[in-house]
Enzyme design. Structure first.
Site, PDB file in Angstrom:
ATOM      1  N   ALA A  66      22.253  87.886  -9.026  1.00  0.00           N
ATOM      2  CA  ALA A  66      22.898  87.940  -7.716  1.00  0.00           C
ATOM      3  C   ALA A  66      24.051  88.933  -7.828  1.00  0.00           C
ATOM      4  O   ALA A  66      24.590  89.152  -8.920  1.00  0.00           O
ATOM      5  CB  ALA A  66      23.410  86.561  -7.331  1.00  0.00           C
ATOM      6  N   GLY A 111      19.899  85.338 -10.795  1.00  0.00           N
ATOM      7  CA  GLY A 111      19.043  85.294  -9.612  1.00  0.00           C
ATOM      8  C   GLY A 111      17.724  86.024  -9.799  1.00  0.00           C
ATOM      9  O   GLY A 111      16.736  85.711  -9.116  1.00  0.00           O
ATOM     10  N   GLU A 114      15.535  83.610 -11.472  1.00  0.00           N
ATOM     11  CA  GLU A 114      15.207  82.581 -10.470  1.00  0.00           C
ATOM     12  C   GLU A 114      14.148  83.064  -9.480  1.00  0.00           C
ATOM     13  O   GLU A 114      13.277  82.295  -9.074  1.00  0.00           O
ATOM     14  CB  GLU A 114      16.479  82.171  -9.713  1.00  0.00           C
ATOM     15  CG  GLU A 114      17.471  81.462 -10.607  1.00  0.00           C
ATOM     16  CD  GLU A 114      18.769  81.158  -9.888  1.00  0.00           C
ATOM     17  OE1 GLU A 114      19.597  82.077  -9.745  1.00  0.00           O
ATOM     18  OE2 GLU A 114      18.946  80.011  -9.446  1.00  0.00           O
ATOM     19  N   GLU A 134      24.911  82.578 -15.659  1.00  0.00           N
ATOM     20  CA  GLU A 134      25.939  82.239 -14.653  1.00  0.00           C
ATOM     21  C   GLU A 134      27.189  81.615 -15.258  1.00  0.00           C
ATOM     22  O   GLU A 134      28.296  81.846 -14.771  1.00  0.00           O
ATOM     23  CB  GLU A 134      25.352  81.294 -13.594  1.00  0.00           C
ATOM     24  CG  GLU A 134      24.372  81.960 -12.635  1.00  0.00           C
ATOM     25  CD  GLU A 134      22.943  82.019 -13.164  1.00  0.00           C
ATOM     26  OE1 GLU A 134      22.699  81.637 -14.341  1.00  0.00           O
ATOM     27  OE2 GLU A 134      22.072  82.453 -12.407  1.00  0.00           O
TER      28      GLU A 134
HETATM   29  N1  COA Z   1      25.860  92.248  -9.681  1.00  0.00           N
HETATM   30  C1  COA Z   1      26.462  93.377  -9.270  1.00  0.00           C
HETATM   31  N2  COA Z   1      26.375  94.537  -9.944  1.00  0.00           N
HETATM   32  C2  COA Z   1      25.647  94.540 -11.070  1.00  0.00           C
HETATM   33  C3  COA Z   1      24.989  93.408 -11.557  1.00  0.00           C
HETATM   34  C4  COA Z   1      25.120  92.215 -10.809  1.00  0.00           C
HETATM   35  N3  COA Z   1      24.518  91.082 -11.181  1.00  0.00           N
HETATM   36  N4  COA Z   1      24.350  93.728 -12.700  1.00  0.00           N
HETATM   37  C5  COA Z   1      24.590  95.039 -12.920  1.00  0.00           C
HETATM   38  N5  COA Z   1      25.367  95.529 -11.930  1.00  0.00           N
HETATM   39  C6  COA Z   1      25.873  96.904 -11.775  1.00  0.00           C
HETATM   40  C7  COA Z   1      26.991  97.200 -12.766  1.00  0.00           C
HETATM   41  O1  COA Z   1      28.238  96.704 -12.285  1.00  0.00           O
HETATM   42  C8  COA Z   1      26.926  98.708 -12.809  1.00  0.00           C
HETATM   43  O2  COA Z   1      27.523  99.213 -11.639  1.00  0.00           O
HETATM   44  P1  COA Z   1      28.497 100.533 -11.745  1.00  0.00           P
HETATM   45  O3  COA Z   1      27.573 101.618 -12.257  1.00  0.00           O
HETATM   46  O4  COA Z   1      28.940 100.730 -10.328  1.00  0.00           O
HETATM   47  O5  COA Z   1      29.583 100.165 -12.730  1.00  0.00           O
HETATM   48  C9  COA Z   1      25.417  98.991 -12.681  1.00  0.00           C
HETATM   49  O6  COA Z   1      24.849  97.825 -12.086  1.00  0.00           O
HETATM   50  C10 COA Z   1      24.736  99.223 -14.022  1.00  0.00           C
HETATM   51  O7  COA Z   1      25.026  98.114 -14.866  1.00  0.00           O
HETATM   52  P2  COA Z   1      25.746  98.263 -16.315  1.00  0.00           P
HETATM   53  O8  COA Z   1      26.435  96.976 -16.601  1.00  0.00           O
HETATM   54  O9  COA Z   1      26.558  99.510 -16.356  1.00  0.00           O
HETATM   55  O10 COA Z   1      24.463  98.445 -17.230  1.00  0.00           O
HETATM   56  P3  COA Z   1      24.346  98.069 -18.778  1.00  0.00           P
HETATM   57  O11 COA Z   1      23.048  98.643 -19.239  1.00  0.00           O
HETATM   58  O12 COA Z   1      25.593  98.411 -19.520  1.00  0.00           O
HETATM   59  O13 COA Z   1      24.220  96.449 -18.807  1.00  0.00           O
HETATM   60  C11 COA Z   1      23.391  94.315 -18.044  1.00  0.00           C
HETATM   61  C12 COA Z   1      23.111  95.832 -18.205  1.00  0.00           C
HETATM   62  C13 COA Z   1      22.250  93.737 -17.244  1.00  0.00           C
HETATM   63  C14 COA Z   1      23.467  93.658 -19.431  1.00  0.00           C
HETATM   64  C15 COA Z   1      24.733  94.115 -17.312  1.00  0.00           C
HETATM   65  O14 COA Z   1      24.712  94.905 -16.125  1.00  0.00           O
HETATM   66  C16 COA Z   1      25.010  92.696 -16.895  1.00  0.00           C
HETATM   67  O15 COA Z   1      25.407  91.887 -17.725  1.00  0.00           O
HETATM   68  N6  COA Z   1      24.852  92.373 -15.594  1.00  0.00           N
HETATM   69  C17 COA Z   1      25.216  91.105 -15.008  1.00  0.00           C
HETATM   70  C18 COA Z   1      24.239  90.045 -15.394  1.00  0.00           C
HETATM   71  C19 COA Z   1      24.645  88.731 -14.792  1.00  0.00           C
HETATM   72  O16 COA Z   1      25.616  88.107 -15.151  1.00  0.00           O
HETATM   73  N7  COA Z   1      23.822  88.278 -13.835  1.00  0.00           N
HETATM   74  C20 COA Z   1      23.969  87.001 -13.230  1.00  0.00           C
HETATM   75  C21 COA Z   1      24.768  87.063 -12.009  1.00  0.00           C
HETATM   76  S1  COA Z   1      24.904  85.416 -11.320  1.00  0.00           S
END
Ligand code: COA
Length: 259
Positions: A66, A111, A114, A134
């Site tokens: 999400a 999400g 999910e 989460e």
């Molecule tokens: N919500 C909003 N933005 C998100 C996102 C999310 N769940 N997951 C990734 N993004 C965004 C990042 O903020 C980044 O945006 P930016 O370029 O404007 O800074 C872009 O997507 C790319 O992600 P980034 O984190 O730079 O890629 P990465 O390869 O370094 O890491 C992940 C990939 C998936 C490990 C990391 O993005 C992550 O941990 N995401 C969140 C996962 C999460 O907690 N999801 C559950 C939410 S309830």
């Protein structure tokens, strides 16, 4: 946003639905959820669809969760509406008269996991990764993860994944029964379409009834999902959630105070 966040293409009686926000790893905001809901409802109303394949745009992610930036500013009432929207989507996919297949082409986190869990079948690329992270943000799954994960992988493994937030690779996802098969990265949509075509060659009424009857066996799901939505919303009134989501967006580690 100018580009459509949800793309639909048709190949005969198959529908291919792509979540199209690759610059944010296809994170689910209201617009994406509403777009998906609209597509699923339109395909259901139109009839003639035998299977739907759900995937994410780009090489890296199915859905990375999400949208944390959108959730960060939500209060409990908005969070409840957001959770309700996600639940409505999951419910419509599960009640659709066609089989829904997740083609997981990368990260399926929060999400994203999910959404995959609300599909009938899940196929994964060998580069995919799964988690319910989460708790790292001070929140819990809000789109059915507290219920559907344990129904798929058993309650112990579901607890472990939910409480630790650990990320698992495709091989481990296969081992615990989270996904049906793992295929080479780049071939997962084709693989899902192949299974979809096989299913589409069977008796349509038999497939519809098999899906409907299996769902009826899960009669407690709707009320459990409502409890989940209430707990999810309650956490949006806590300092911990603001800290957890703020820390992610500020790219630092969170420090939780327990209030
Ligand atoms: N919500 C909003 N933005 C998100 C996102 C999310 N769940 N997951 C990734 N993004 C965004 C990042 O903020 C980044 O945006 P930016 O370029 O404007 O800074 C872009 O997507 C790319 O992600 P980034 O984190 O730079 O890629 P990465 O390869 O370094 O890491 C992940 C990939 C998936 C490990 C990391 O993005 C992550 O941990 N995401 C969140 C996962 C999460 O907690 N999801 C559950 C939410 S309830």
């Amino acid at each position: 946003m100018s580009e459509n966040p949800v793309l639909l293409s048709r190949e005969g009686d198959l529908a291919i639905v792509t979540i199209n926000r690759p610059d944010k790893l296809n994170a689910l905001n209201r617009e994406v959820l509403a777009g998906l809901l609209r597509v699923v409802e339109e395909l259901t109303a139109a009839g003639g669809v035998r299977a739907m394949v759900l995937t994410g745009a780009g090489e890296k992610a199915f859905v990375a969760g999400a949208d944390i930036a959108a959730m960060r500013t939500m209060g409990p009432a908005e969070a409840k509406a957001f959770s309700d929207l996600g639940h409505r989507l999951g419910d419509r996919m599960e009640s659709a008269p066609f089989v829904v297949i997740a083609a997981v082409n990368g990260f399926a986190l929060g999400g994203g996991c999910e959404m995959a869990l609300a599909c009938d079948l899940i196929y994964a690329s060998d580069k995919s990764r799964f988690a319910q992270p989460e708790v790292n943000l001070g929140v819990i799954p809000g789109f059915g993860g507290t219920q559907r994960l344990s129904r798929r992988v058993g309650v112990g493994k579901a607890r472990e994944l939910l409480y630790t937030g650990d990320m698992i690779d495709a091989a481990e996802a296969l081992r615990i029964g989270l996904v049906e098969a793992v295929v080479a990265h780049g071939t997962v949509v084709e693989h899902a379409k192949g299974v979809a075509k096989k299913i589409a060659s069977k008796g349509p009424l038999a497939i519809q009834q098999a899906k409907a009857v299996m769902r009826r066996g899960d009669a407690g799901l709707a009320s459990a999902n409502e409890l989940e939505a209430q707990a999810f919303a309650m956490l949006f009134g806590t300092e911990d959630l603001k800290e957890g989501m703020g820390a992610f967006l500020e790219k630092r580690a969170a420090t939780f105070a327990g209030r």
